[in-house]
Write an enzyme that holds these catalytic residues in place. Structure first.
Site, mmCIF file in Angstrom:
data_model
loop_
_atom_site.group_PDB
_atom_site.id
_atom_site.type_symbol
_atom_site.label_atom_id
_atom_site.label_comp_id
_atom_site.label_asym_id
_atom_site.label_seq_id
_atom_site.Cartn_x
_atom_site.Cartn_y
_atom_site.Cartn_z
ATOM 1 N N ASP A 82 0.855 -1.134 -0.176
ATOM 2 C CA ASP A 82 0.025 -0.237 -0.502
ATOM 3 C C ASP A 82 1.288 1.451 -0.245
ATOM 4 O OD1 ASP A 82 -2.590 1.796 0.693
ATOM 5 O OD2 ASP A 82 -2.361 1.651 2.708
ATOM 6 N N HIS A 83 0.437 2.442 -1.065
ATOM 7 C CA HIS A 83 0.765 3.983 -0.380
ATOM 8 C C HIS A 83 2.397 3.551 -1.185
ATOM 9 C CE1 HIS A 83 -2.448 6.211 -0.375
ATOM 10 N NE2 HIS A 83 -2.906 5.049 0.194
ATOM 11 N N HIS A 180 -8.021 9.281 4.407
ATOM 12 C CA HIS A 180 -7.261 8.147 5.937
ATOM 13 C C HIS A 180 -7.730 7.815 6.811
ATOM 14 C CE1 HIS A 180 -4.452 7.882 1.696
ATOM 15 N NE2 HIS A 180 -5.155 6.234 2.177
ATOM 16 N N GLY A 181 -7.463 7.310 7.846
ATOM 17 C CA GLY A 181 -7.902 7.737 9.592
ATOM 18 C C GLY A 181 -9.072 7.835 9.456
ATOM 19 N N HIS A 208 -9.605 4.482 -1.209
ATOM 20 C CA HIS A 208 -9.259 4.834 0.030
ATOM 21 C C HIS A 208 -9.717 5.262 1.516
ATOM 22 C CE1 HIS A 208 -4.979 3.791 -1.262
ATOM 23 N NE2 HIS A 208 -5.739 3.410 -2.683
ATOM 24 N N GLY A 209 -9.537 4.931 2.198
ATOM 25 C CA GLY A 209 -9.954 5.791 3.152
ATOM 26 C C GLY A 209 -11.613 5.074 3.916
ATOM 27 N N ASN A 230 -10.043 0.481 0.444
ATOM 28 C CA ASN A 230 -8.881 -0.171 1.515
ATOM 29 C C ASN A 230 -9.872 0.605 2.740
ATOM 30 O OD1 ASN A 230 -7.276 -0.408 -0.746
ATOM 31 N ND2 ASN A 230 -6.377 1.361 -0.025
ATOM 32 N N VAL A 231 -8.879 -0.570 3.759
ATOM 33 C CA VAL A 231 -9.783 -0.891 5.364
ATOM 34 C C VAL A 231 -8.114 -0.387 5.580
ATOM 35 C CG1 VAL A 231 -11.323 -1.213 7.382
ATOM 36 C CG2 VAL A 231 -11.577 -1.685 4.833
ATOM 37 N N THR A 233 -7.661 1.717 9.796
ATOM 38 C CA THR A 233 -7.613 2.412 10.745
ATOM 39 C C THR A 233 -8.928 1.828 11.703
ATOM 40 O OG1 THR A 233 -7.424 4.626 10.162
ATOM 41 C CG2 THR A 233 -8.003 4.808 12.229
#
Ligand code: 13P
Length: 284
Positions: A82-83, A180-181, A208-209, A230-231, A233
């Site tokens: 990722d990233h 994100h977060g 994302h996020g 994407n998961v 947090t």
């Protein structure tokens, strides 16, 4: 099953109107929980590692752990970086056994992002590894990547098309207002743009996020064409809260196996719920 390249999974999700969860692991317990949830839900799954997890555990250990879990599993499992921002780490992942990598060149001007992404695509494809790129900028905190909310740039369909045509990426992260977060305020999502991106683009789109989005919003994003979500947090929160909860209820019990088992079960339930909402349950 041996590891799979996730492209086929994502193309099937795209044409079948569902979405594959890509869950960030931080250790063997989270990895096991993700695979166990996928098995319980009969769902294809993408294991993801951030650059911080790579720094912590190393590519070799991550690949070995993921191969072990995937090899014993009846569902298709992919391993994705990722990233990726460090070219050397991306190369190590490509050569070390990952089945997909993300090159995140979103902080660079478009031309430089295209050049960096194309370079990764060439190397990755020669090894049978799929590539995710990002055009536009997703805000928030993802381990050691921090992007302020006012620095987010939403992706436009024209830019995404040009990016795909000139880089040859296999799937594309779109900035449509998710972050994100945890969300401190309700995010302003541009679901209509996601719909246009998914309709116009030849490659599957990534959102994302995933943490903190209301479930009906997740369903709407899937209907609009998100093929990968994407998961991260939420995994960390469920893990840590699971440990805290058990310790608080069993303050004088010193049995790490029971403690870790409790956290793992909480994770399996939470990840399974995502798979049901994403619609990937029953697709493996
Ligand atoms: P969350 O941490 O908000 O779930 O985002 C995960 C993500 O997009 C990883 O790339």
């Amino acid at each position: 099953m041996p590891f799979v390249n996730p492209l086929r999974m994502l193309q099937d999700a795209r044409s079948g109107g569902y979405c594959i969860g890509a869950f960030n692991l931080v250790d063997f317990l989270t990895l096991r929980a993700i695979v166990e949830a996928a098995e319980a839900q009969r769902s294809p799954v993408i294991l993801q590692t951030s650059s911080a997890s790579v720094k912590q555990l190393g590519i070799k250990a991550l690949v070995a752990m993921a191969r072990l879990a995937a090899g014993e599993s009846p569902v298709p499992v992919a391993l994705h970086l990722d990233h990726g921002t460090d070219r050397a780490v991306i190369r190590e992942a490509i050569q070390g056994g990952y089945t997909a990598v993300m090159i995140d060149g979103s902080k660079y001007p478009l031309e430089e992002n295209i050049a960096r992404t194309r370079d990764v695509v060439q190397e990755a494809h020669a090894h049978g590894v799929a590539v995710e790129g990002e055009v536009g900028i997703v805000a928030g905190v993802e381990d050691d990547i921090v992007v302020r909310q006012d620095a987010a740039i939403y992706t436009t369909p024209e830019e995404a098309l040009e990016f795909h045509r000139r880089t040859g990426v296999d799937f594309l992260a779109a900035a449509i207002g998710t972050a994100h977060g945890f969300y401190k305020v309700q995010p302003k999502l541009d679901i209509d743009t996601l719909r246009k991106l998914a309709a116009a683009n030849p490659c599957p789109m990534v959102v994302h996020g995933g943490t903190g989005l209301p479930l009906d919003v997740v369903r709407e994003l899937v209907r609009a064409g998100a093929a990968k979500m994407n998961v991260s947090t939420q995994i960390k929160q469920t893990y840590i809260d699971g440990l805290h909860g058990y310790i608080e209820a069993h303050r004088t019990e010193y049995n790490p196996i029971k403690l870790l088992d409790h956290a793992r079960r909480e994770l399996v339930a939470m990840i399974g719920e995502y798979m049901q909402v994403l619609g990937s349950a029953g697709k493996a």
